[in-house]
Write an enzyme that holds these catalytic residues in place. Sequence first.
Site: not given
Length: 332
Positions: A33, A245
Amino acid sequence: MAYVKLSEKALKHNLETVSKKAGGSDKIAAVLKDNAYGHGIEGFAKKISRLGIKKAVVRTYEEALKIADFFPYILILSDTPRHDSFHYAINDLDTLQVLEPGTKVHLKIDTGMHRNGIALEEIEKAFELLQKNRAHLTGVFTHFRSADELSSELFWQNEQWQTVKQHVIELIKKYNLQKPLFHAANSAALFRLGCEDDFARIGIALYGYTELDDLYEPPALEPVASLWAQKIASRELKKGSRVGYGGVFEAREDMIISTYDAGYADGIFRFQKEIEDGKILGRVSMDSILLEGEKKEICIFSDAKKMARKLGTISYELLVKMPAHLSRTWID
């Protein structure tokens, strides 16, 4: 571009380890999964089917379609049941009331986790609805809530599970049904209890991990996946210059720095301060990070469990964060 390396040697070792504990590869259903825990569902399915695995467990119908050519037996955990070749997990009585005739179902029984599943007192009602809608009962299962924790809860819940199986056996005789496949053990439960059921659902151990405490003497598994990034560019950063940043990193001396093509869109946490190959300079960007030096490529992690501990999480989360857009390369 950033990419994932996958070790076939590690996969074979892990499969041999779990097969020995389970009593053979025929008693293993590979849990694939969520893109095979980030490893790439189609490529991983192809490899593991060639190694003898015949059963797979997935989350959705779409995942099942991607691997349908590799496995004769696929169980879907979380999707709308259909009358087709797949087997579907049923978590409540409401779903049983709207099944198409011939739908192959595995009843999930709530033995104590209380997340989903049919309550113990609802099991006979579930059999009545199966008969009414002419669905095919092909499996009965549960999920252990504390298999990898340092407690005795696993044994309590396993006792509940044994009671469920006896009740189901009585009901299949009453309703003249074929015996369904029973399954309960996940990776941690397999190594603590073994596998007395028809098969075990093995996910994280195939990928090289358990979260078992060392007191349980967990098996020596090998990580299959490692996450890598490649250099975009290098530059000299002068003393006192700030980078990234917000300019939160300031160079204390002249230094060579490099940008690498992995960021928080590629499996790195935005708050992360270091990777396996060194400290991250400044903030993690969406598509890149900065490190000192000028290596051509860097390793984000080769052991998800070790990195996860530094980040306050578990190996599962790091693995499933590896996005589908990354290329995956098998080695060994």
